[in-house]
Motif scaffolding. Structure first.
Motif, PDB file in Angstrom:
ATOM      1  N   ARG A 262      62.999 -19.287  46.648  1.00 17.59           N
ATOM      2  CA  ARG A 262      61.915 -18.702  45.857  1.00 17.59           C
ATOM      3  C   ARG A 262      60.799 -18.175  46.765  1.00 17.59           C
ATOM      4  N   THR A 263      60.484 -18.942  47.809  1.00 22.21           N
ATOM      5  CA  THR A 263      59.443 -18.507  48.741  1.00 22.21           C
ATOM      6  C   THR A 263      59.910 -17.292  49.536  1.00 22.21           C
ATOM      7  N   ALA A 264      61.195 -17.279  49.913  1.00 29.08           N
ATOM      8  CA  ALA A 264      61.735 -16.130  50.649  1.00 29.08           C
ATOM      9  C   ALA A 264      61.648 -14.860  49.812  1.00 29.08           C
TER      10      ALA A 264
ATOM     11  N   THR B 213      64.439 -22.632  57.969  1.00 27.59           N
ATOM     12  CA  THR B 213      63.177 -23.270  58.309  1.00 27.59           C
ATOM     13  C   THR B 213      62.009 -22.561  57.642  1.00 27.59           C
ATOM     14  N   TRP B 214      61.125 -23.354  57.073  1.00 27.85           N
ATOM     15  CA  TRP B 214      59.896 -22.848  56.473  1.00 27.85           C
ATOM     16  C   TRP B 214      58.740 -23.439  57.259  1.00 27.85           C
ATOM     17  N   GLN B 215      57.859 -22.581  57.800  1.00 33.34           N
ATOM     18  CA  GLN B 215      56.753 -23.034  58.633  1.00 33.34           C
ATOM     19  C   GLN B 215      55.427 -22.506  58.122  1.00 33.34           C
ATOM     20  N   LEU B 216      54.486 -23.419  58.017  1.00 34.33           N
ATOM     21  CA  LEU B 216      53.149 -23.087  57.531  1.00 34.33           C
ATOM     22  C   LEU B 216      52.157 -22.825  58.651  1.00 34.33           C
TER      23      LEU B 216
ATOM     24  N   GLY C 256      49.789 -14.818  47.606  1.00 31.02           N
ATOM     25  CA  GLY C 256      49.129 -15.822  46.776  1.00 31.02           C
ATOM     26  C   GLY C 256      49.863 -17.144  46.780  1.00 31.02           C
ATOM     27  N   GLY C 257      49.794 -17.871  45.669  1.00 35.64           N
ATOM     28  CA  GLY C 257      50.458 -19.160  45.571  1.00 35.64           C
ATOM     29  C   GLY C 257      51.970 -19.021  45.676  1.00 35.64           C
ATOM     30  N   HIS C 258      52.607 -20.064  46.192  1.00 30.64           N
ATOM     31  CA  HIS C 258      54.056 -20.020  46.358  1.00 30.64           C
ATOM     32  C   HIS C 258      54.625 -21.431  46.250  1.00 30.64           C
ATOM     33  N   PRO C 259      55.936 -21.591  46.082  1.00 27.98           N
ATOM     34  CA  PRO C 259      56.532 -22.902  45.830  1.00 27.98           C
ATOM     35  C   PRO C 259      56.436 -23.890  46.987  1.00 27.98           C
ATOM     36  N   CYS C 260      56.277 -23.400  48.224  1.00 26.24           N
ATOM     37  CA  CYS C 260      56.350 -24.294  49.396  1.00 26.24           C
ATOM     38  C   CYS C 260      54.994 -24.525  50.052  1.00 26.24           C
ATOM     39  N   MET C 261      53.948 -24.601  49.270  1.00 25.94           N
ATOM     40  CA  MET C 261      52.617 -24.768  49.836  1.00 25.94           C
ATOM     41  C   MET C 261      52.381 -26.161  50.415  1.00 25.94           C
ATOM     42  N   ALA C 262      53.158 -27.151  49.971  1.00 24.19           N
ATOM     43  CA  ALA C 262      52.866 -28.541  50.339  1.00 24.19           C
ATOM     44  C   ALA C 262      53.286 -28.893  51.762  1.00 24.19           C
ATOM     45  N   ASN C 263      54.495 -28.524  52.174  1.00 25.60           N
ATOM     46  CA  ASN C 263      55.026 -28.997  53.455  1.00 25.60           C
ATOM     47  C   ASN C 263      55.925 -27.970  54.132  1.00 25.60           C
TER      48      ASN C 263
END
Length: 295
Positions: free
Chosen positions: A271-273, A123-126, A222-229
Motif C-alpha cells: 500500500r505504501t509502495a 525494506t521500508w525506511q523512514l 501525506g499520511g500512509h500505512p507505514c508511518m509507525a516503523n
C-alpha cells in the motif's frame, strides 16, 4: 518475538526456521489434546526437550518429526514432508560458516544469515538510507552519530559489516531488493554535504541494478500505512519458508515469523509502495536532492 543469545553453540540458538517448525508442531500437539510429557515419551526423552523444540532452541531430527506427527494424528504425507524439508534447511543454515558467525550480536548475526540465504528483501525506511545501499562514508557518519560506541575501532567494525552485506547485491544469484524510502531519509543530512552528495550518487547507481527496485515516498503523499516503523521483509526461495519480518527498535529486535502476521506487513508495504513515486520519478527526485546538497 525477540531473539536472545543462550550459549555459544549454534545448536543452542533459537533460529527463525526452527521457531516456525516448532510452532507448527505445537499447534498439532494442541489440536491433538496432548501435553509435552506425552510427546516426550514417544521420543524417549524428557519434556524439557519438547519444550526446547517447540521454541526453536534445538535442531530437529527427521525421525523425531515423523514420530511426533504420527502421535499427533498428522496423516498428510505432504505436510510431514514439508516439515522434514524445513528441518533440513534449518540444520544446513546452522552449520553454515559465514563471516557473520564472528559477530557478537546474535540478532544481527541471525539477520545477516537470513539475508545471505534470502532471495528477496523488501525494506521500508523512514529515517536513513537502507544499509544495503549505504556508502562507506555515510555508514561511518551514521555510526558516529548514533554515539553507542566506546572504542573508535567499533565504528570501523560497524562499517565493515555493512559493506560486507552489500556483496549479496552481486554474484551469480544476487539478492533482489525492493526498497521504499521516505523522502525525509534522503534529506536528513548524515555527515557533511559531500557525504550526502556521494550517497545520492550511489543511490542512483543502485537504482540501475536489474535486481533493485527503488521508490521514494514523497512528503506530498501525506499520511500512509507505514508511518509507525521501519522494517524488512525477508523472503526465501524455498516453498516451505514463511516470510520473516525484522523490526529494530531502540531496545530490542522483533521477529514476525508467522504467515498471518507477516502477510499484514506485506500488505502495508504494498500500500505504501503504491503511494510512492514510480522508480523513474524517484530517480529524478534523488537527482534533485543531490544537486541541492551545498557545503
Amino acid at each position: 518475538m525477540v531473539a536472545e543469545k543462550r550459549g555459544s553453540s549454534a545448536n543452542r540458538l533459537s533460529t527463525v526456521l526452527a521457531r516456525q517448525l516448532g510452532s507448527q508442531l505445537l499447534a498439532f500437539r494442541d489440536a491433538a489434546g496432548l501435553n509435552q510429557s506425552a510427546a516426550a515419551e514417544v521420543l524417549s526423552a524428557q519434556a524439557a526437550k519438547v519444550a526446547k523444540m517447540e521454541r526453536g532452541w534445538v535442531p530437529f531430527r527427521d525421525p523425531d518429526i515423523i514420530a511426533l506427527c504420527k502421535l499427533y494424528g498428522v496423516e498428510d504425507e505432504a505436510v510431514v514432508a514439508s516439515l522434514v524439508r524445513l528441518a533440513k534447511l534449518d540444520r544446513e543454515r546452522r552449520r553454515a560458516k559465514g563471516w557473520w558467525n564472528a559477530l557478537d550480536q546474535n540478532n544481527l548475526r541471525e539477520y545477516i544469515a537470513m539475508e545471505d540465504a534470502a532471495s528477496l528483501v523488501r525494506t521500508w525506511q523512514l529515517s536513513f538510507i537502507p544499509g544495503l545501499f549505504q556508502t562507506r562514508e555515510y555508514a561511518r557518519s551514521l555510526a558516529v552519530s548514533e554515539g553507542a560506541w566506546i572504542d573508535p575501532d567499533e565504528i570501523e567494525r560497524i562499517v565493515e559489516v555493512r559493506m560486507k552485506r552489500q556483496a549479496r547485491l552481486d554474484g551469480e544469484h544476487p539478492l533482489e531488493v525492493y526498497a521504499v524510502v521516505w523522502e525525509a531519509a534522503l534529506r536528513q543530512q548524515v555527515g557533511s554535504p559531500e557525504v550526502m552528495r556521494g550517497q545520492m550518487e550511489h543511490l542512483l547507481d543502485m537504482a540501475e541494478l536489474p535486481n533493485v527496485r527503488l521508490q521514494v515516498l514523497p512528503y506530498r503523499s501525506g499520511g500512509h500505512p507505514c508511518m509507525a516503523n521501519a522494517f524488512n521483509i525477508v523472503s526465501f526461495a524455498e516453498a516451505e519458508s514463511v516470510d520473516v519480518v525484522h523490526v529494530d527498535t531502540i531496545t530490542s529486535t522483533l521477529w514476525v515469523e508467522n504467515e498471518e502476521d507477516s502477510s499484514v506487513y506485506s500488505t502495508f508495504f504494498d500500500r505504501t509502495a503504491r503511494k510512492s513515486l514510480a522508480p523513474k520519478d524517484s530517480v529524478s527526485l534523488i537527482e534533485s536532492i543531490g544537486k541541492g546538497m551545498h557545503s
